[in-house]
Write a protein that holds these residues in place. Structure first.
Motif, PDB file in Angstrom:
ATOM      1  N   ARG A 123       0.806  -1.226   0.000  1.00  0.00           N
ATOM      2  CA  ARG A 123       0.000   0.000   0.000  1.00  0.00           C
ATOM      3  C   ARG A 123       0.838   1.276   0.000  1.00  0.00           C
ATOM      4  O   ARG A 123       0.436   2.284  -0.557  1.00  0.00           O
ATOM      5  N   HIS A 124       2.012   1.220   0.596  1.00  0.00           N
ATOM      6  CA  HIS A 124       2.879   2.406   0.692  1.00  0.00           C
ATOM      7  C   HIS A 124       3.446   2.846  -0.660  1.00  0.00           C
ATOM      8  O   HIS A 124       4.002   3.931  -0.777  1.00  0.00           O
ATOM      9  N   LEU A 125       3.303   2.018  -1.689  1.00  0.00           N
ATOM     10  CA  LEU A 125       3.876   2.326  -2.999  1.00  0.00           C
ATOM     11  C   LEU A 125       3.157   3.457  -3.724  1.00  0.00           C
ATOM     12  O   LEU A 125       3.675   3.998  -4.691  1.00  0.00           O
ATOM     13  N   GLY A 126       1.973   3.788  -3.277  1.00  0.00           N
ATOM     14  CA  GLY A 126       1.230   4.880  -3.912  1.00  0.00           C
ATOM     15  C   GLY A 126      -0.042   4.396  -4.565  1.00  0.00           C
ATOM     16  O   GLY A 126      -1.005   4.076  -3.894  1.00  0.00           O
ATOM     17  N   ILE A 127      -0.046   4.303  -5.872  1.00  0.00           N
ATOM     18  CA  ILE A 127      -1.234   3.862  -6.605  1.00  0.00           C
ATOM     19  C   ILE A 127      -1.132   2.352  -6.819  1.00  0.00           C
ATOM     20  O   ILE A 127      -0.223   1.878  -7.500  1.00  0.00           O
ATOM     21  N   ILE A 128      -2.052   1.617  -6.216  1.00  0.00           N
ATOM     22  CA  ILE A 128      -2.071   0.169  -6.417  1.00  0.00           C
ATOM     23  C   ILE A 128      -3.457  -0.263  -6.885  1.00  0.00           C
ATOM     24  O   ILE A 128      -4.471   0.264  -6.439  1.00  0.00           O
ATOM     25  N   ILE A 129      -3.463  -1.179  -7.804  1.00  0.00           N
ATOM     26  CA  ILE A 129      -4.693  -1.769  -8.304  1.00  0.00           C
ATOM     27  C   ILE A 129      -4.581  -3.244  -7.987  1.00  0.00           C
ATOM     28  O   ILE A 129      -3.762  -3.961  -8.560  1.00  0.00           O
ATOM     29  N   MET A 130      -5.377  -3.700  -7.025  1.00  0.00           N
ATOM     30  CA  MET A 130      -5.291  -5.068  -6.529  1.00  0.00           C
ATOM     31  C   MET A 130      -6.540  -5.831  -6.930  1.00  0.00           C
ATOM     32  O   MET A 130      -7.647  -5.350  -6.772  1.00  0.00           O
ATOM     33  N   GLU A 131      -6.327  -7.045  -7.460  1.00  0.00           N
ATOM     34  CA  GLU A 131      -7.471  -7.853  -7.863  1.00  0.00           C
ATOM     35  C   GLU A 131      -7.448  -9.207  -7.188  1.00  0.00           C
ATOM     36  O   GLU A 131      -6.399  -9.724  -6.846  1.00  0.00           O
ATOM     37  N   GLY A 132      -8.656  -9.737  -6.974  1.00  0.00           N
ATOM     38  CA  GLY A 132      -8.801 -11.035  -6.325  1.00  0.00           C
ATOM     39  C   GLY A 132     -10.259 -11.343  -6.056  1.00  0.00           C
ATOM     40  O   GLY A 132     -11.138 -10.943  -6.806  1.00  0.00           O
ATOM     41  N   ARG A 133     -10.504 -12.059  -4.976  1.00  0.00           N
ATOM     42  CA  ARG A 133     -11.872 -12.470  -4.634  1.00  0.00           C
ATOM     43  C   ARG A 133     -12.478 -11.658  -3.480  1.00  0.00           C
ATOM     44  O   ARG A 133     -13.671 -11.527  -3.379  1.00  0.00           O
ATOM     45  N   ASP A 134     -11.615 -11.195  -2.567  1.00  0.00           N
ATOM     46  CA  ASP A 134     -12.130 -10.525  -1.360  1.00  0.00           C
ATOM     47  C   ASP A 134     -11.378  -9.228  -1.077  1.00  0.00           C
ATOM     48  O   ASP A 134     -11.221  -8.823   0.058  1.00  0.00           O
ATOM     49  N   ILE A 135     -10.933  -8.568  -2.118  1.00  0.00           N
ATOM     50  CA  ILE A 135     -10.086  -7.396  -1.944  1.00  0.00           C
ATOM     51  C   ILE A 135     -10.866  -6.238  -1.321  1.00  0.00           C
ATOM     52  O   ILE A 135     -10.440  -5.648  -0.335  1.00  0.00           O
TER      53      ILE A 135
END
Length: 195
Positions: free
Chosen positions: A124-136
């Protein structure tokens, strides 16, 4: 870092629905990092198989191995690389049909899901994150800036999966892939933790 945009975007949905395609494109467009949590679970499944563990028959053995596995995401030239015990994770290995066959069994182990949370949230500290999965959007990043749920018809999902290299066994048909996806949906939607 002062002035760095901190944006978290969660993309959820079932297998082969287009989450990865959408997340990758959005990360590129926004100049952010794409995080595939499914690959993290695939890595644990692969490591279990490499250790001679059948995750379905012996989930306790998978849990017992967790302390020996250092799984993390490392930023390299604008891309996140999955690292296991200081070695880059081979994408071809974690996308093999034998890994796909057990990843849902690994993902339903409560201790694995708990162990995975810090590793998934660590970027999360990296700035812009796009995370995908089942329960994000519900469990991993409940305070995400934006949340999306992507799905597709069972037939379209089976077609998409058939086109993904290494994801299905040789000789797989649209009907057999659709049946495999339906079983994975059943396992993922009925697990005790984060269904």
């Amino acid at each position: 870092m002062t002035g760095k945009k901190m944006i978290q975007i969660a993309i959820d949905g079932p297998a082969a629905s287009g989450k990865s395609t959408a997340a990758r494109a959005l990360a590129e467009r926004l100049g952010g990092y794409y995080v595939n949590t499914g690959d993290m679970y695939r890595t644990v499944a692969w490591a279990a198989l490499q250790a001679g563990i059948d995750p379905d028959a012996d989930p306790a053995a998978v849990v017992a191995k967790l302390p020996a596995w250092d799984l993390r995401l490392q930023a390299e030239e604008g891309v996140l690389q999955l690292i296991l015990n200081d070695v880059p994770v081979p994408q071809a290995a974690i996308r093999a049909p034998e890994v796909a066959a057990v990843v849902s069994q690994v993902a339903r182990i409560p201790e694995v899901r708990d162990w995975m949370l810090d590793r998934q949230r660590d970027c999360r500290h990296l700035g812009i994150i796009i995370m995908e999965g089942r329960d994000i959007g519900t469990v991993v990043l409940p305070d995400a800036t934006c949340k999306f749920f992507i799905t597709a018809s069972p037939e379209e999902r089976a077609r998409r999966r058939l086109q993904q290299a290494g994801e299905v066994t040789p000789g797989a048909t649209l009907a057999s892939v659709a049946a495999d996806i339906a079983e994975r949906d059943r396992i993922d939607s009925t697990r005790a933790v984060a269904p």
